[in-house]
Design an enzyme around this catalytic site. Sequence first.
Site, PDB file in Angstrom:
ATOM      1  CD  GLU A   1      68.138  53.334  56.732  1.00 18.40           C
ATOM      2  OE1 GLU A   1      69.487  53.238  56.864  1.00 18.40           O
ATOM      3  OE2 GLU A   1      67.656  54.236  55.748  1.00 18.40           O
TER       4      GLU A   1
ATOM      5  CG  ASP B   1      67.971  59.728  54.886  1.00 17.60           C
ATOM      6  OD1 ASP B   1      68.830  60.148  55.467  1.00 17.60           O
ATOM      7  OD2 ASP B   1      68.219  58.693  54.242  1.00 17.60           O
TER       8      ASP B   1
ATOM      9  CD  GLU C   1      72.735  59.095  51.906  1.00 22.29           C
ATOM     10  OE1 GLU C   1      73.066  59.608  53.187  1.00 22.29           O
ATOM     11  OE2 GLU C   1      71.980  58.265  51.681  1.00 22.29           O
TER      12      GLU C   1
HETATM   13  C1  GCV Z   1      74.148  54.727  57.639  1.00 20.19           C
HETATM   14  C2  GCV Z   1      70.343  56.880  54.813  1.00 20.19           C
HETATM   15  C3  GCV Z   1      71.857  56.496  54.159  1.00 20.19           C
HETATM   16  C4  GCV Z   1      72.242  55.148  54.793  1.00 20.19           C
HETATM   17  C5  GCV Z   1      72.584  55.555  56.249  1.00 20.19           C
HETATM   18  C6  GCV Z   1      71.068  55.809  57.027  1.00 20.19           C
HETATM   19  C7  GCV Z   1      71.447  56.385  58.260  1.00 20.19           C
HETATM   20  O1  GCV Z   1      69.433  55.873  54.598  1.00 20.19           O
HETATM   21  O2  GCV Z   1      71.251  56.133  53.051  1.00 20.19           O
HETATM   22  O3  GCV Z   1      73.450  54.879  54.124  1.00 20.19           O
HETATM   23  O4  GCV Z   1      73.036  54.466  57.034  1.00 20.19           O
HETATM   24  O5  GCV Z   1      70.719  56.958  56.314  1.00 20.19           O
HETATM   25  O6  GCV Z   1      71.628  57.688  58.692  1.00 20.19           O
HETATM   26  O7  GCV Z   1      71.327  55.392  59.349  1.00 20.19           O
END
Ligand code: GCV
Length: 857
Positions: free
Chosen positions: A313, A394, A422
């Site tokens: 990411e 995720d 989340e």
């Molecule tokens: C901290 C998901 C979440 C992100 C998070 C990522 C991760 O994509 O939406 O906010 O980033 O996981 O676990 O690194």
Amino acid sequence: MRSLLLLAAIGLAAAEDGLAAWLRYARVDNAKACLGKLPSSIVTLNATKGLPVYTAGQELAQGIQGFFGKKLDIDEHDERGKPRNNRPGKKSNAVTVGTVAAYKASNPREAAKVPELGDDGFYLSVSRGNALILGQNERGALYGAFRWLALLGQGNCSDFTLASTPDAPIRWVNQWDNLQDGGTHGSVERGYGGDSIFFWDGYVRPDLTRAGQYARLLASIGLNAVVVNNVNADPRTLTPELLDGLARIADEFRPYGVQLAMALNFASPQTLGGLDTFDPLEDKVQAWWDNITNEIYRRIPDMAGYLVKANSEGQPGPMTYNRTLADGANMFGRSLKPHGGIILFRAFVYNHQTLNQTLDWKADRARAAVDYFDGLDGKFLDNVVVQIKYGPIDFQVREPVSPLFAHLVKTPTAIELQITQEYLGQQAHLVYLAPMWKELLDFDLRVDGKESRTKDIISGKRFNRKLGGYAGVVNVGTNTTWLGSHLAMSNLYAYGRLAWDPEVTSEGILREWIALTFSDDRKVIDVITRMSMLSWPTYENYTGNLGVQTLTDILLGHYGPNPGSQDGNPWGQWTRADSDSIGMDRTVWNGTGFAGQYPPEIAAQYEHIETTPDNLLLWFHHVPYTHVLKSGKTVIQHFYDAHYAGAAVAQTFPTLWQSLRGRRGIDKERYEHVLYRLNYQAGHALVWRDSVNNFYFNKSSIPDELGRVGNHPYRIEAEAMTLDGYVPYDVSPFEAASGTKCIVTRTNSTRATASTVLRNVKTGVYDVAVNYYDVAHGNATWELYVGGHRVGKWKGDHEYILGKAPSPYIDGQTAARVTFRDVRVRKGDVLKIVGTPDGEEPAPVDYVSVLPKGIVD
Ligand code: GCV
């Protein structure tokens, strides 16, 4: 006194804000029955103020006083067993707490009877008013004290002996805290309980009281380290001021045996250190990390280690230089080695920019972890642990266990669970997660054809490894409820209890948590248990069935429904839904090949539709909507039915909760707080139900066999009402509005009305529900009138109350319902809504439902 009596008479306990969570030490029901069985003093063996044995003594005193009203003195003893505070040692009826080593020094003969304990383990023996609590180390003693207190708090003062060692050494918490508000997704990324308790305005907070209170909660459930900053790490974390601040946090943690750990930004040698590279194989880069690591340990000698998110990411990592993930992880491993620290290196490695759904049927984000770690097993230093999210994508409502657990045989692994919800309702929906975690932990991956349960792989048992364990993304905040909701705290409690012992049952954990958090009133325990145990399947039913994932808006807040957002972008959370069919073909014979990443027995099971469980069908297979499931239903009918069933169960939660009003432990403050959320959840579950069903009905054109989808006889669409100052508005995505439209005020200062004559309603008593949108950046007001009487008034203030990700859009994130019960309606009455906009909130209304008793729609 009078007011106390009054409170007791009406059955409401004093208001509670949640800060003490399950460590309230409230008076137990049968306190008197226990009094004769309790010790009269506490003896701490070789306790040092600021370290866990000392803390254990304090907690025991506080707990026993709270539970039973009995005040105990603490006699401190030195390393030779001599009293330190000149009080003659009590001969009997004492609770003695200390390490096994300290006990041996003062009482070698008795110490020989103590069973062998593993790291962090404890021995607890309670007999006729005496108790012995010994830890394999200091924090083990504290864990033992907390365990006994948890039992006492449930009114269990019986004699017993227990030796307990945690199942895994790594029982960490990850906080995704940013140094600054407005960092990635605010102060705490994916945090729904307020701002960071550690950082503010780029620095460590001056007042760290909450950090200490947090450590206390974590220690009480056996958790032993906290990564205090976001994995999307800010390189500034390593500046001297921040490191000094981190040392202050570690000082707050230390009395509870909780160690501090840190997340690192891989590019720090360049961005912070001024080097021209961050290539892990460059000597100067290694030297930079060695040096900074020494600096950290100079300040925090007991630092637990590092956590690194690399090449994921947009984060930098070793692959930026064509180095392997092992090259990257080992660089940190080398720096930490002399200090005894460990590095948790995340397996959450994938490219969110290059996957192309249209061009490549075989493209699949789920494959990424195994593909990237392919060939690396055995190449990691022995202080490197690979931290793997439970599923390959995720934190979805249902995923199969990540196959990477089966590939890393020589490398220690830890499972990453997410306590902060989340994708699971963000604490505004009740979703008790232990049953899901248990399924994942119990799953047998059949490595080499042998029993290989996830829990035994991560604990190190299955492959004979010393390290391994659990990482829980918790993300508490400054809210006194910690997570944003009282009921969500059962997830944190369950996480700690399972990381210590994955054999405990979800329901057992829950009952214990309820007794300590509310009271051991039978009905309180039964009702909250019932709601909580129903909550995950219920949420799955109304948000994402058959392994299709949580059909939330993955491009925005990850909260409300938006099934269309899954596809057509490189994030790879695809469903591949078209007009005929749905699901990811992950088979080897025709799909992405992901199924083949599992050991043969499991791969064979997932390869074929016949042997894939229905609840993961769409995870592994692309099938027509008319495909018939093992249940005998078609996929599309299952979607419709499950969404109706899930939303219906959510309607029962407020009523169940209301049945607890006035019961012991249900104080007014928490009662109202929980009721507000459960009412909200009941309304939002309907939003989910209708959005997902409308979306797939629109795609497939297959009607609901029961005629419910798209057919709402009790609804009056706002856009069909007589509008004055309101105008119709096309909602995007269309399915987030009944009839695809809502109404908004013409300008953001126009007070507007929408009215209709209730011609087709018989005179009687109804529940009147209004579906509206509560967007961020405004505080609009709505008023509802029927027959000239004002039925109710409410504000668009969810952004201040609910903690969920705020959204400025009129969509499934912000859609909400308010219901007014028992409204007297006469045929021909005028129903009128008056909307007063505020800020960016144009008082949007979707529809009104005039519901006969017993009907919810
Ligand atoms: C901290 C998901 C979440 C992100 C998070 C990522 C991760 O994509 O939406 O906010 O980033 O996981 O676990 O690194």
